[in-house]
Design an enzyme around this catalytic site. Structure first.
Site, PDB file in Angstrom:
ATOM      1  N   CYS A 114      48.204  58.151  44.849  1.00 26.44           N
ATOM      2  CA  CYS A 114      49.432  58.251  44.039  1.00 26.44           C
ATOM      3  C   CYS A 114      49.801  59.693  43.700  1.00 26.44           C
ATOM      4  CB  CYS A 114      49.282  57.446  42.760  1.00 26.44           C
ATOM      5  SG  CYS A 114      49.000  55.713  43.095  1.00 26.44           S
ATOM      6  N   HIS A 251      54.597  59.919  37.373  1.00 27.18           N
ATOM      7  CA  HIS A 251      54.199  58.857  38.289  1.00 27.18           C
ATOM      8  C   HIS A 251      54.485  57.528  37.604  1.00 27.18           C
ATOM      9  CE1 HIS A 251      52.138  56.371  41.039  1.00 27.18           C
ATOM     10  NE2 HIS A 251      51.029  56.221  40.321  1.00 27.18           N
ATOM     11  N   ASN A 281      54.785  50.356  40.900  1.00 23.97           N
ATOM     12  CA  ASN A 281      54.073  51.571  41.325  1.00 23.97           C
ATOM     13  C   ASN A 281      54.150  51.683  42.850  1.00 23.97           C
ATOM     14  OD1 ASN A 281      52.233  53.546  41.983  1.00 23.97           O
ATOM     15  ND2 ASN A 281      50.594  52.763  40.667  1.00 23.97           N
TER      16      ASN A 281
HETATM   17  N1  ACO Z   1      48.396  38.318  34.403  1.00 26.17           N
HETATM   18  C1  ACO Z   1      47.789  37.737  33.374  1.00 26.17           C
HETATM   19  N2  ACO Z   1      46.587  38.119  32.921  1.00 26.17           N
HETATM   20  C2  ACO Z   1      45.985  39.136  33.559  1.00 26.17           C
HETATM   21  C3  ACO Z   1      46.573  39.802  34.648  1.00 26.17           C
HETATM   22  C4  ACO Z   1      47.830  39.351  35.071  1.00 26.17           C
HETATM   23  N3  ACO Z   1      48.484  39.921  36.097  1.00 26.17           N
HETATM   24  N4  ACO Z   1      45.733  40.776  35.066  1.00 26.17           N
HETATM   25  C5  ACO Z   1      44.662  40.735  34.263  1.00 26.17           C
HETATM   26  N5  ACO Z   1      44.812  39.755  33.363  1.00 26.17           N
HETATM   27  C6  ACO Z   1      43.892  39.333  32.295  1.00 26.17           C
HETATM   28  C7  ACO Z   1      42.474  39.734  32.589  1.00 26.17           C
HETATM   29  O1  ACO Z   1      41.845  38.786  33.427  1.00 26.17           O
HETATM   30  C8  ACO Z   1      41.887  39.773  31.222  1.00 26.17           C
HETATM   31  O2  ACO Z   1      41.616  38.451  30.819  1.00 26.17           O
HETATM   32  P1  ACO Z   1      40.271  38.110  29.963  1.00 26.17           P
HETATM   33  O3  ACO Z   1      40.450  38.842  28.690  1.00 26.17           O
HETATM   34  O4  ACO Z   1      40.360  36.622  29.824  1.00 26.17           O
HETATM   35  O5  ACO Z   1      39.133  38.609  30.788  1.00 26.17           O
HETATM   36  C9  ACO Z   1      43.032  40.263  30.338  1.00 26.17           C
HETATM   37  O6  ACO Z   1      44.224  40.041  31.102  1.00 26.17           O
HETATM   38  C10 ACO Z   1      42.913  41.734  30.024  1.00 26.17           C
HETATM   39  O7  ACO Z   1      42.649  42.421  31.227  1.00 26.17           O
HETATM   40  P2  ACO Z   1      42.523  43.964  31.257  1.00 26.17           P
HETATM   41  O8  ACO Z   1      42.277  44.444  32.636  1.00 26.17           O
HETATM   42  O9  ACO Z   1      41.542  44.386  30.193  1.00 26.17           O
HETATM   43  O10 ACO Z   1      43.993  44.347  30.778  1.00 26.17           O
HETATM   44  P3  ACO Z   1      44.577  45.742  30.391  1.00 26.17           P
HETATM   45  O11 ACO Z   1      45.152  45.688  29.044  1.00 26.17           O
HETATM   46  O12 ACO Z   1      43.646  46.872  30.669  1.00 26.17           O
HETATM   47  O13 ACO Z   1      45.800  45.857  31.397  1.00 26.17           O
HETATM   48  C11 ACO Z   1      46.325  46.982  33.445  1.00 26.17           C
HETATM   49  C12 ACO Z   1      45.538  45.873  32.786  1.00 26.17           C
HETATM   50  C13 ACO Z   1      47.795  46.697  33.265  1.00 26.17           C
HETATM   51  C14 ACO Z   1      45.974  47.037  34.905  1.00 26.17           C
HETATM   52  C15 ACO Z   1      45.988  48.312  32.736  1.00 26.17           C
HETATM   53  O14 ACO Z   1      44.602  48.477  32.635  1.00 26.17           O
HETATM   54  C16 ACO Z   1      46.557  49.473  33.469  1.00 26.17           C
HETATM   55  O15 ACO Z   1      47.751  49.627  33.595  1.00 26.17           O
HETATM   56  N6  ACO Z   1      45.681  50.384  33.934  1.00 26.17           N
HETATM   57  C17 ACO Z   1      46.116  51.535  34.652  1.00 26.17           C
HETATM   58  C18 ACO Z   1      46.240  51.142  36.056  1.00 26.17           C
HETATM   59  C19 ACO Z   1      47.094  52.087  36.777  1.00 26.17           C
HETATM   60  O16 ACO Z   1      48.011  52.666  36.227  1.00 26.17           O
HETATM   61  N7  ACO Z   1      46.781  52.199  38.032  1.00 26.17           N
HETATM   62  C20 ACO Z   1      47.522  52.969  38.862  1.00 26.17           C
HETATM   63  C21 ACO Z   1      47.286  54.447  38.627  1.00 26.17           C
HETATM   64  S1  ACO Z   1      46.610  55.151  39.957  1.00 26.17           S
HETATM   65  C22 ACO Z   1      47.581  54.638  41.163  1.00 26.17           C
HETATM   66  O17 ACO Z   1      48.784  54.634  40.972  1.00 26.17           O
HETATM   67  C23 ACO Z   1      46.996  54.204  42.423  1.00 26.17           C
END
Ligand code: ACO
Length: 324
Positions: A114, A251, A281
């Site tokens: 990214c 980004h 993204n």
């Molecule tokens: N729909 C519903 N529930 C979901 C989903 C979904 N799509 N995805 C995960 N969950 C659930 C999980 O299973 C978890 O459930 P549990 O509590 O029963 O175990 C709950 O939601 C919380 O999951 P987390 O992973 O802890 O959720 P979080 O608040 O961290 O959000 C997210 C996840 C959106 C991916 C966040 O961590 C994030 O944005 N991280 C940064 C990722 C990023 O920006 N990556 C790209 C940057 S680098 C690049 O661009 C390649």
């Protein structure tokens, strides 16, 4: 005499097919509400079958050249950032080169996930500064949806396909010339964080392309701290403070990360270019697509200061300050 890489044109391309959160919710256990709340994403574009990264890159580049009033024969460098090349080799950049009708210059790909566009911008800017290129295309292009595991709801809801291209031209002189163009770029990586975000395949490991694996919470944590520090670095290097920034072009991974950077810089939402809601993204394409959208609709005006930043797998991260 100062040599600067001026941004003289910009183009973007998104595949026609739009996939909404509601459509995803029919395929996997997720909801529109969850995706919007955690990420700000409402929809993403998905490349059609047979539509390749080079196709997206070509369309974005054609538009950028037309807007710049530059012909393909004037381009002597193509740097194309992608994680989803058409083939393992040759570089997707060479396919774009051929399709644009170019018979000269150099074309190659850059892999920084990214952060790829910021890496490409830095490389092209340095080629221009040392006199090795005069007019360059910097492209970020991805068919990222091809490397998603559509059963992994933690990742498949986050990404989309697209391409953005910027035309850079060497300008030398004094006075106003020295103030416009790429002011500085700042690149970083830390390979120790590989396991936070990677693809479980590749030509030398599995012989397959593999799928994205991510520890979302950890990537989020690193994104906020690393982007903050590289933003500070870029401002300090130019003896500028955050109030000098006219536009933050981040980004487009997650609205919460974007908001946190804007808050840190005390920038109001009107000064932040955000496309994550519509594009999701698009990895290396996200920054140039956002930049092009805001140039196209007239928000970004000549002479304004743009702060570009990105983080991605590697981990890699970086920033660039550009006076448009
Ligand atoms: N729909 C519903 N529930 C979901 C989903 C979904 N799509 N995805 C995960 N969950 C659930 C999980 O299973 C978890 O459930 P549990 O509590 O029963 O175990 C709950 O939601 C919380 O999951 P987390 O992973 O802890 O959720 P979080 O608040 O961290 O959000 C997210 C996840 C959106 C991916 C966040 O961590 C994030 O944005 N991280 C940064 C990722 C990023 O920006 N990556 C790209 C940057 S680098 C690049 O661009 C390649």
């Amino acid at each position: 005499m100062v040599v600067r890489s001026r941004v003289v044109g910009c183009g973007g391309y998104l595949p026609a097919r739009v996939m909404s959160n509601a459509e995803l919710a029919q395929r996997i256990d997720t909801t529109d509400e969850w995706i919007v709340q955690r990420t700000g994403i409402r929809q993403r574009h998905v490349a059609a079958e047979g539509e390749l990264t080079s196709d997206l890159a070509y369309h974005a580049s054609r538009q950028a050249l037309e807007r710049a009033g530059v012909s393909a024969s004037e381009i002597d460098l193509i740097v194309l950032a992608t994680t989803t090349p058409d083939e393992t080799f040759p570089a997707t950049a060479t396919r774009v080169q051929a399709r644009l009708g170019m018979t000269g210059g150099a074309a190659f790909d850059v892999q920084a996930v990214c952060t790829g566009f910021i890496y490409g911008l830095a490389i092209a800017d340095n080629f221009i500064k040392v006199g090795q290129a005069k007019t360059a295309l910097v492209i970020g292009a991805e068919t990222f949806t091809r490397i998603l595991d559509w059963n992994d709801r933690g990742t498949c809801v986050l990404f989309g396909d697209g391409a953005g291209t910027v035309v850079l031209r060497a300008e030398s002189g004094q006075g106003t010339v020295k103030d416009r163009g790429v002011l500085s770029t700042h690149l970083h990586s830390d390979g120790r964080e590989h396991d936070l975000l990677y693809v479980d395949g590749g030509p030398s490991s599995t012989g397959t392309a593999g799928h994205v694996k991510m520890v979302g919470k950890e990537v989020f944590r690193h994104a906020v701290s690393k982007l903050s520090s590289v933003i500070d670095e870029s401002l300090e290097k130019n003896a500028l403070t955050a109030d000098a920034v006219d536009w933050l072009i981040p980004h487009q991974a997650n609205k919460r990360i974007i908001d946190s950077m804007a808050n840190r810089l005390k920038l109001p939402p009107e000064k932040v270019v955000s496309t994550v809601e519509r594009h999701a993204n698009t990895s290396a394409a996200s920054v140039p697509l956002a930049m092009c959208a805001a140039i196209e609709d007239g928000r970004i005006r000549p002479g304004q200061l743009l702060l570009l930043e990105a983080i991605g797998g590697g981990l890699t991260w970086g920033a660039g300050l550009v006076r448009y």
